[in-house]
Design a protein around this motif. Structure first.
Motif, mmCIF file in Angstrom:
data_model
loop_
_atom_site.group_PDB
_atom_site.id
_atom_site.type_symbol
_atom_site.label_atom_id
_atom_site.label_comp_id
_atom_site.label_asym_id
_atom_site.label_seq_id
_atom_site.Cartn_x
_atom_site.Cartn_y
_atom_site.Cartn_z
ATOM 1 N N PRO A 160 0.807 -1.229 0.000
ATOM 2 C CA PRO A 160 0.000 0.000 0.000
ATOM 3 C C PRO A 160 0.838 1.276 0.000
ATOM 4 C CG PRO A 160 -0.808 -1.555 1.640
ATOM 5 C CD PRO A 160 0.488 -2.096 1.134
ATOM 6 N N ILE A 161 1.925 1.267 0.764
ATOM 7 C CA ILE A 161 2.798 2.454 0.803
ATOM 8 C C ILE A 161 3.504 2.620 -0.541
ATOM 9 C CG2 ILE A 161 4.809 3.502 1.923
ATOM 10 C CD1 ILE A 161 2.433 3.460 3.804
ATOM 11 N N LYS A 162 3.968 1.538 -1.104
ATOM 12 C CA LYS A 162 4.650 1.590 -2.407
ATOM 13 C C LYS A 162 3.719 2.163 -3.475
ATOM 14 C CE LYS A 162 7.007 -1.355 -5.766
ATOM 15 N NZ LYS A 162 7.438 -2.717 -6.107
ATOM 16 N N GLU A 163 2.486 1.702 -3.506
ATOM 17 C CA GLU A 163 1.551 2.189 -4.526
ATOM 18 C C GLU A 163 1.206 3.664 -4.310
ATOM 19 O OE1 GLU A 163 -1.729 -0.454 -5.257
ATOM 20 O OE2 GLU A 163 -0.378 -2.140 -5.680
ATOM 21 N N TYR A 164 1.169 4.092 -3.050
ATOM 22 C CA TYR A 164 0.939 5.510 -2.787
ATOM 23 C C TYR A 164 2.137 6.329 -3.279
ATOM 24 C CZ TYR A 164 0.124 9.951 -0.560
ATOM 25 O OH TYR A 164 -0.057 11.297 -0.354
ATOM 26 N N ILE A 165 3.329 5.889 -2.948
ATOM 27 C CA ILE A 165 4.543 6.589 -3.381
ATOM 28 C C ILE A 165 4.587 6.688 -4.905
ATOM 29 C CG2 ILE A 165 7.071 6.401 -3.524
ATOM 30 C CD1 ILE A 165 6.938 5.132 -0.659
ATOM 31 N N ASN A 166 4.198 5.633 -5.585
ATOM 32 C CA ASN A 166 4.267 5.600 -7.051
ATOM 33 C C ASN A 166 3.421 6.677 -7.721
ATOM 34 O OD1 ASN A 166 6.052 3.472 -7.005
ATOM 35 N ND2 ASN A 166 4.521 1.913 -7.463
ATOM 36 N N GLN A 167 2.406 7.190 -7.038
ATOM 37 C CA GLN A 167 1.580 8.217 -7.671
ATOM 38 C C GLN A 167 1.995 9.633 -7.268
ATOM 39 O OE1 GLN A 167 -1.184 10.025 -5.820
ATOM 40 N NE2 GLN A 167 -0.092 9.262 -4.040
ATOM 41 N N LEU A 168 3.040 9.757 -6.439
ATOM 42 C CA LEU A 168 3.544 11.075 -6.070
ATOM 43 C C LEU A 168 4.406 11.634 -7.203
ATOM 44 C CD1 LEU A 168 4.678 10.435 -2.374
ATOM 45 C CD2 LEU A 168 2.622 11.644 -3.130
ATOM 46 N N GLU A 169 4.173 12.882 -7.574
ATOM 47 C CA GLU A 169 4.916 13.490 -8.676
ATOM 48 C C GLU A 169 5.985 14.468 -8.220
ATOM 49 O OE1 GLU A 169 2.035 15.150 -11.341
ATOM 50 O OE2 GLU A 169 1.163 13.187 -11.808
ATOM 51 N N ASP A 170 5.774 15.130 -7.079
ATOM 52 C CA ASP A 170 6.685 16.166 -6.608
ATOM 53 C C ASP A 170 7.839 15.541 -5.832
ATOM 54 O OD1 ASP A 170 8.000 18.341 -5.567
ATOM 55 O OD2 ASP A 170 6.229 19.239 -4.622
ATOM 56 N N LYS A 171 8.990 15.409 -6.479
ATOM 57 C CA LYS A 171 10.160 14.764 -5.873
ATOM 58 C C LYS A 171 10.828 15.640 -4.818
ATOM 59 C CE LYS A 171 10.012 11.301 -8.848
ATOM 60 N NZ LYS A 171 9.686 9.941 -8.572
ATOM 61 N N SER A 172 10.406 16.911 -4.709
ATOM 62 C CA SER A 172 11.017 17.807 -3.728
ATOM 63 C C SER A 172 10.331 17.737 -2.360
ATOM 64 C CB SER A 172 10.988 19.250 -4.238
ATOM 65 O OG SER A 172 9.655 19.742 -4.247
ATOM 66 N N LEU A 173 9.277 16.967 -2.238
ATOM 67 C CA LEU A 173 8.566 16.866 -0.966
ATOM 68 C C LEU A 173 9.517 16.515 0.173
ATOM 69 C CD1 LEU A 173 5.414 14.774 -2.001
ATOM 70 C CD2 LEU A 173 5.444 17.193 -1.349
ATOM 71 N N LYS A 174 9.330 17.188 1.291
ATOM 72 C CA LYS A 174 10.081 16.854 2.498
ATOM 73 C C LYS A 174 9.254 15.809 3.253
ATOM 74 C CE LYS A 174 12.486 18.969 6.395
ATOM 75 N NZ LYS A 174 12.698 20.245 7.116
#
Length: 194
Positions: free
Chosen positions: A27-41
């Motif tokens: 579930p965490i991996k699939e959530y991460i996969n849809q994140l686009e902003d690589k600068s997120l802290k």
């Protein structure tokens, strides 16, 4: 039971770390996969061996922080990723952290805390998140018992605990849990209230 650094050191030494599945959870991996902003802290609290941080780092997220009260799992992450920034490996009590983040990923930390710390956890999460920041992850969905960790809980309990601080965007049965946790996890996305 005192769940301090000595307690967790003993669990690691005796290899009693059932929460450690050896990889990022689906579930965490699939959530991460849809994140686009690589600068997120991003923060991963009570990180353990932090396969989530490793996955994020390899996906191009370089502003990832992990905090754990025990040194060994932080060293394990550094041994797997030599270029992971030392200053992002925080060996300290989560409740002593004084930074702010865009995103906090919850993976087995909440369920490992003494139950009486849950209100403090919810308040601290709000404090650590920037405006519009999100707390995302998994909670166990089984009867709350005195024996643990892990300690369980229910959807209603989580709503009552977090609604004063967060807009609950999602809190539902997790459809893509790993097999041993199937039917026992809730996936959630909480957005910090203004």
């Amino acid at each position: 039971m005192i769940l301090d650094e000595n307690y967790w050191a003993k669990r690691y030494k005796e290899n009693k770390i059932k929460w450690d599945i050896g990889k990022v959870s689906t579930p965490i991996k699939e959530y991460i996969n849809q994140l686009e902003d690589k600068s997120l802290k991003i923060l991963i609290p009570g990180s353990g061996n932090s396969y989530e941080a490793e996955y994020l780092y390899h996906q191009g997220f370089k502003n990832v922080f992990v905090v754990d009260i025990f040194k060994e799992p932080l060293e394990n992450l550094k041994n797997r990723i030599h270029s992971f920034p030392e200053e992002h490996l925080l060996q300290k009590d989560f409740f002593d952290l004084n930074l702010q983040f865009d995103l906090i990923l919850e993976q087995t930390f909440f369920c490992a805390l003494n139950i009486d710390l849950r209100p403090k956890y919810a308040e601290k999460m709000k404090e650590l998140l920037k405006t519009n920041g999100k707390l995302v992850g998994l909670f166990f969905n089984f009867e709350l018992t005195k024996s643990g960790p892990p300690f369980g809980g229910s959807q209603e309990e989580y709503k009552d605990l977090f609604q004063p601080y967060f807009e609950i965007l999602k809190l539902e049965n997790c459809y893509n849990s790993i097999t041993p946790r199937s039917g026992n996890e809730l996936f959630f996305i909480f957005k910090k209230n203004k």
